[in-house]
Design a protein around this motif. Structure first.
Motif, PDB file in Angstrom:
ATOM      1  N   LEU A   1       0.814  -1.215   0.000  1.00 49.68           N
ATOM      2  CA  LEU A   1       0.000   0.000   0.000  1.00 49.68           C
ATOM      3  C   LEU A   1       0.854   1.276   0.000  1.00 49.68           C
ATOM      4  CD1 LEU A   1      -2.609  -1.246   2.597  1.00 49.68           C
ATOM      5  CD2 LEU A   1      -3.190  -0.471   0.274  1.00 49.68           C
ATOM      6  N   MET A   2       1.903   1.300   0.798  1.00 49.56           N
ATOM      7  CA  MET A   2       2.663   2.538   0.958  1.00 49.56           C
ATOM      8  C   MET A   2       3.761   2.707  -0.108  1.00 49.56           C
ATOM      9  SD  MET A   2       2.811   2.642   5.173  1.00 49.56           S
ATOM     10  CE  MET A   2       3.390   4.341   5.349  1.00 49.56           C
ATOM     11  N   SER A   3       4.407   1.615  -0.501  1.00 53.56           N
ATOM     12  CA  SER A   3       5.534   1.732  -1.430  1.00 53.56           C
ATOM     13  C   SER A   3       5.175   2.374  -2.768  1.00 53.56           C
ATOM     14  CB  SER A   3       6.171   0.358  -1.669  1.00 53.56           C
ATOM     15  OG  SER A   3       6.642  -0.185  -0.461  1.00 53.56           O
ATOM     16  N   PRO A   4       4.004   2.078  -3.340  1.00 54.38           N
ATOM     17  CA  PRO A   4       3.688   2.735  -4.619  1.00 54.38           C
ATOM     18  C   PRO A   4       3.656   4.263  -4.518  1.00 54.38           C
ATOM     19  CG  PRO A   4       2.277   0.832  -4.307  1.00 54.38           C
ATOM     20  CD  PRO A   4       3.008   1.040  -3.004  1.00 54.38           C
ATOM     21  N   LEU A   5       3.313   4.795  -3.352  1.00 55.96           N
ATOM     22  CA  LEU A   5       3.309   6.252  -3.197  1.00 55.96           C
ATOM     23  C   LEU A   5       4.739   6.791  -3.193  1.00 55.96           C
ATOM     24  CD1 LEU A   5       0.396   5.426  -2.410  1.00 55.96           C
ATOM     25  CD2 LEU A   5       0.392   7.348  -0.829  1.00 55.96           C
ATOM     26  N   PHE A   6       5.641   6.078  -2.511  1.00 61.94           N
ATOM     27  CA  PHE A   6       7.050   6.477  -2.548  1.00 61.94           C
ATOM     28  C   PHE A   6       7.591   6.384  -3.972  1.00 61.94           C
ATOM     29  CE2 PHE A   6       6.914   4.518   1.884  1.00 61.94           C
ATOM     30  CZ  PHE A   6       6.755   5.741   2.504  1.00 61.94           C
ATOM     31  N   ALA A   7       7.273   5.283  -4.653  1.00 62.13           N
ATOM     32  CA  ALA A   7       7.811   5.077  -6.008  1.00 62.13           C
ATOM     33  C   ALA A   7       7.281   6.127  -6.978  1.00 62.13           C
ATOM     34  CB  ALA A   7       7.466   3.669  -6.506  1.00 62.13           C
ATOM     35  N   ARG A   8       6.011   6.542  -6.799  1.00 61.94           N
ATOM     36  CA  ARG A   8       5.484   7.594  -7.690  1.00 61.94           C
ATOM     37  C   ARG A   8       6.281   8.884  -7.511  1.00 61.94           C
ATOM     38  NH1 ARG A   8      -0.600   7.652  -9.752  1.00 61.94           N
ATOM     39  NH2 ARG A   8      -0.423   5.631 -10.783  1.00 61.94           N
ATOM     40  N   HIS A   9       6.664   9.173  -6.273  1.00 62.91           N
ATOM     41  CA  HIS A   9       7.437  10.393  -6.042  1.00 62.91           C
ATOM     42  C   HIS A   9       8.875  10.261  -6.496  1.00 62.91           C
ATOM     43  CE1 HIS A   9       5.192  13.612  -3.983  1.00 62.91           C
ATOM     44  NE2 HIS A   9       4.302  12.656  -3.924  1.00 62.91           N
TER      45      HIS A   9
END
Lengths: 199, 199
Positions: B165-173
């Protein structure tokens, strides 16, 4: 022959390679230099020398150093992570993530990740974004094939699935410093296929 | 009073703050300097000056600059992302990811991410890893509560879910340069709860 002439330089005299062979030699040299010496080592001059071509050939074919680095890494990653096609989405995803985990453990993996997060100009940023968008779109093919086999729900979001599967591997390398174990790959694939909610 | 004495320095004369108030002032000053000037700006000297304390107080309380930065950001992120408790896992996760997305859009978010991926010594790396492990363990509480309510399968892996859940948000940034939209948050939460496989 002078003492300081290396075997490598002997084997790759400038302008001896053309067309596809020249492109192959330049792309391979770029990845090799990145792996050995990081971003700083992969200058156009160093790549040209290692590949045995003139710098002008590199600029003529790739335009900029950024474009050369991106194509070399895209070519390398797509070879390192061939798209599996086992007939089972669960097995395809397990193989893709296992290959991605192994790739991130090579010297080229961190080089690619750090190239991607280095401070970017508007131009290199749009290239970087295109690079990653291409890799994700490529991985989405596994989901489209599974959809055609009826293995996933018709309303599933392939892009969200690819990001939920691949991003944790990037985050483990970049942020957590944790290894990508086979158990983690299996847990991630099972989670994304089966969901958290009781069935 | 000299002309060059700023109102800020006037209000925060060294050694006027002690205990909890001193710690609060130092942590807030650290995050403010990080947000305004990046990692380079958040030196112990600059933090001490901005908080109105002596440098020795900072070293006595935090030991090293790395430890100060990590505690300041942990404190800030946990305040920016309070753990929701709505009684519904789907809603809790949507709120947590929405808050994380908003946090990553502030100046502090990228500062934290880039602090985390900067070249690390063995010592700062273990601190960084502990920082992220703490954030993930904290988010896992949402899943443990949901498990107690019977909302998730008994064999579900909370850690894999939090990372998915959280890693895709980091990867988008960090990698994709793509915004975290409300639609993406919903797609991600629905995916992790419901899974790709037909029900």
């Amino acid at each position: 022959m002078p003492q300081d002439e290396t075997p490598q330089l002997k084997a790759t005299a400038p302008l001896r390679r053309r067309g596809a062979a020249m492109r192959r030699a330049v792309l391979d040299a770029t990845v090799r230099l990145l792996a050995e010496g990081g971003l700083e080592a992969a200058t156009v001059a160093a790549v040209a020398a290692a590949a045995g071509v003139h710098e002008t050939s590199v600029y003529r074919n790739w335009g900029t150093r950024e474009e050369l680095l991106r194509e070399a890494l895209a070519d390398y990653t797509d070879q390192a992570m061939p798209l599996p096609d086992t007939g089972s989405l669960r097995e395809d995803l397990r193989r893709l993530l296992t290959a991605l985990g192994a790739f991130l453990d090579t010297p080229e993996g961190p080089a690619l990740l750090h190239l991607s997060i280095a401070p970017a100009t508007a131009e290199t940023r749009s290239g970087r974004d295109a690079y990653w968008a291409d890799r994700l779109t490529r991985a989405e093919q596994l989901l489209h094939r599974a959809a055609a086999r009826g293995e996933i729900r018709p309303d599933a979001d392939p892009r969200a699935a690819v990001e939920a599967l691949m991003s944790p591997l990037f985050a483990r390398h970049l942020l957590l410093g944790e290894p990508v174990t086979p158990a983690f790959v299996t847990a991630l694939v099972d989670l994304v296929l089966d969901g958290l909610a009781p069935r």
